[in-house]
Enzyme design. Structure first.
Site, PDB file in Angstrom:
ATOM      1  N   LYS A 206      38.037  46.798  41.817  1.00  0.00           N
ATOM      2  CA  LYS A 206      39.276  47.087  41.096  1.00  0.00           C
ATOM      3  C   LYS A 206      40.228  45.906  41.300  1.00  0.00           C
ATOM      4  O   LYS A 206      40.787  45.720  42.373  1.00  0.00           O
ATOM      5  CB  LYS A 206      39.955  48.363  41.596  1.00  0.00           C
ATOM      6  N   GLU A 282      42.427  42.196  54.531  1.00  0.00           N
ATOM      7  CA  GLU A 282      43.044  40.856  54.553  1.00  0.00           C
ATOM      8  C   GLU A 282      44.443  41.006  53.975  1.00  0.00           C
ATOM      9  O   GLU A 282      44.602  41.233  52.768  1.00  0.00           O
ATOM     10  CB  GLU A 282      42.234  39.875  53.685  1.00  0.00           C
ATOM     11  N   CYS A 316      48.778  33.701  49.933  1.00  0.00           N
ATOM     12  CA  CYS A 316      49.059  34.360  51.207  1.00  0.00           C
ATOM     13  C   CYS A 316      49.140  33.357  52.355  1.00  0.00           C
ATOM     14  O   CYS A 316      49.740  33.626  53.389  1.00  0.00           O
ATOM     15  CB  CYS A 316      47.951  35.373  51.497  1.00  0.00           C
ATOM     16  N   GLU A 410      57.672  38.531  54.031  1.00  0.00           N
ATOM     17  CA  GLU A 410      56.947  37.699  53.071  1.00  0.00           C
ATOM     18  C   GLU A 410      57.648  37.785  51.701  1.00  0.00           C
ATOM     19  O   GLU A 410      57.741  38.864  51.120  1.00  0.00           O
ATOM     20  CB  GLU A 410      55.516  38.221  52.947  1.00  0.00           C
TER      21      GLU A 410
END
Ligand code: NDP
Length: 506
Positions: A206, A282, A316, A410
């Protein structure tokens, strides 16, 4: 390669497949207008299936709708998982030589359609075409790497002296849910698909609802590769509806997930009572770049700028907190600023940010920085209602407090903070002063310091005088809130296989 026969794929695949250059794709979208965008379909058991619920996909560079993406229901997900479960029975028993050939065929088909993938990835995600091309190369490498890795595996054997021989035997773990984010859609999804198929598992993938296009094109590659029916399935949709149904399915034996930390926590909660399920998570980062006073300033600036602004800061692994030793701080800030102004320009090395919600998220952090009286060395708060695409120019902030959310959370956009440190100890303390621990950049020429500092940084990946260098066998993943598990080479084997030990008496 260009156009497909009228029987191939589905309507949207045939239309998209004709767009082998940016000009062709742009012209196609202009002719179609927003009234008849591409209608994506799920891919289950080697067939494209239309869905009833959809959401709009936009081109971030123009803000215009270009595709309709299915929002797959729990029932559609269950159907895909059931097909993957049936296919697992025979796929898990194929030899590595057979699986290797399929992976090579997939790599070859992506290579033959390289520009097609790059064009749509750039249109869908907002990234520059140059950046998209690099990521297509990397997707090809993912398949090539695992196609050969599986041919050369070793296993451990141990002797119990005079009593028995023991050896480890691995088998594929089962059906996997492969869930990926929107920042490097093709590259990150293939980083999961390639090892999953290579180690004998079947999958339901997905992709992010925000960037589904390259996964959709990949379905046609799977179809053309002749992969047995049900081995690789793709369902499109959002996280709460489609993603959640997929990870919760009791038939799914493992989840390889890349995305935000909050979603990783949710997935862990949603699967807490399915203890058998392999989870590889992750997650997000807020990565430091440490610049010591012995560096070659020109090279340090180039590396720090690339780490901060590549793909608009939507990687990331981006270094969004730069710490500079005080004796070179002023020189670094002025050289870095000029370099970024000269090299990171809109439409040049800078693309648009991925979506309006993400644009607004970045904007809210810039408003917070302004309210906390941070200095905007360059850049500004972008317009509240962007009219011509989702563009945010690079922002360099100084004077941000270590406790500010701007420094701690972040942002995942073209925003970097720069602050000073005096000593090595302070540099390590500042680098580690964050709940995340994905990556770090260490810029110094001092060989002893590389190890002294590098080995204390709480991050899964430390790049010394470089950034984003990857060897696909190295363990990839983060410490602290940046995730659990590692992927790459034999680490991916741990994710996708189960191990048993056989004991054979003498
Ligand atoms: P999200 O966590 O929002 O989404 C990631 C994927 O998970 C999407 O496909 C999303 O679907 C899906 N999802 C959302 N909710 C659920 C749920 N409850 N169950 C199952 N699936 C769900 O991340 P973003 O897409 O916003 O990506 C940005 C994040 O990814 C950043 O934090 C970034 O650091 C991280 N990232 C980490 C990397 C790493 O290797 N450590 C690499 C790249 C990015 P949908 O979006 O369609 O709702």
């Amino acid at each position: 390669m260009g156009s497909l026969s009228t029987e191939a794929g589905c309507q949207a695949i045939r239309e998209a497949w004709n767009c082998t250059s940016l000009e062709k794709a742009e012209s196609f979208l202009t002719t179609q207008g927003s009234s008849a965008p591409l209608e994506l379909e799920n891919f289950v058991s080697n067939k494209f299936n239309p869905s009833t619920q959809h959401l709009d996909a936009i081109n971030p560079k123009t803000g215009k709708v270009f595709a309709r993406v299915p929002v797959s229901s729990a029932q559609e997900v269950d159907e895909a998982v059931k097909n993957a479960t049936d296919a697992f029975k025979s796929w898990s028993k194929t030899t590595v030589a057979v699986r290797s050939k399929y992976l090579q065929k997939i790599a070859q088909l992506i290579q033959e359609n390289h520009e097609l993938f790059a064009v749509w990835e750039s249109l869908d995600q907002g990234k520059t075409l140059a950046r998209a091309r690099v990521e297509v190369d990397r997707a090809i490498s993912n398949f090539n790497y695992f196609s050969t890795f599986i041919l050369h595996q070793e296993t451990a054997a141990r002797m119990i002296d005079g009593v028995a021989l023991t050896y480890e035997h691995r088998s594929p773990a089962g059906v996997f849910a492969l869930i990926s984010p929107w920042n490097m859609p093709l590259y990150l999804l293939t980083w999961k698909i390639a090892p999953c198929l290579a180690f004998g598992c079947t999958a339901v993938a997905k992709p992010s609802e925000v960037t589904s296009m390259s996964a959709f094109l990949l379905c046609e590659v799977f179809r053309q590769s002749g992969l047995p029916s049900g081995v690789m399935n793709v369902v499109f949709g959002d996280g709460p509806t489609t993603g959640s149904a997929l990870v919760r399915s009791p038939l799914v034996k493992g989840v390889s997930f890349t995305g935000g930390t909050a979603t990783g926590i949710q997935i862990r909660k949603d699967t807490a009572d399915q203890i058998y399920k392999h989870l590889s998570l992750e997650l997000g980062g807020k990565n430091p770049t440490l610049v010591f006073d012995d560096v070659d300033l020109t090279k340090a600036v180039e590396t720090a700028a690339m780490a901060a602004f590549e793909n608009q800061g939507e990687i990331c692994l981006c270094g969004s907190r730069i710490y500079v030793q005080s004796s070179i701080y002023d020189r670094f800030v002025s050289t870095f600023t000029s370099y970024v102004q000269d090299n990171y320009k809109r439409g040049g090395r800078m693309g648009a940010v991925v979506s309006l919600p993400h644009y607004r998220k970045i904007r809210s952090y810039l408003e917070l920085a302004a309210s906390e009286e941070a200095q905007f060395v360059i850049g500004e708060i972008p317009a509240a209602d962007p009219q011509d695409g989702l563009w945010i120019d690079p922002v360099i902030l100084t004077g941000v407090s270590t406790s500010s959310r701007v420094m701690r959370e972040e942002i995942f956009g073209p925003v970097v903070t720069i602050a000073k440190f005096e000593t090595e100890e302070e540099a390590v303390e500042l680098a580690n002063d964050n709940p995340n621990g994905l990556a770090a950049v260490l810029l110094t020429k001092d060989g002893a310091r590389i190890r002294r500092v590098g080995e204390q940084i709480e991050a899964g990946l430390v790049w010394v005088n470089c950034w984003l260098v990857r060897e696909l066998g190295t363990p990839f993943g983060g410490m602290k809130n940046s995730g659990t598990g590692r992927e790459g080479g034999e680490y991916s084997r741990d994710v996708f296989t189960v191990v048993r030990t056989l004991h054979i008496p003498m």
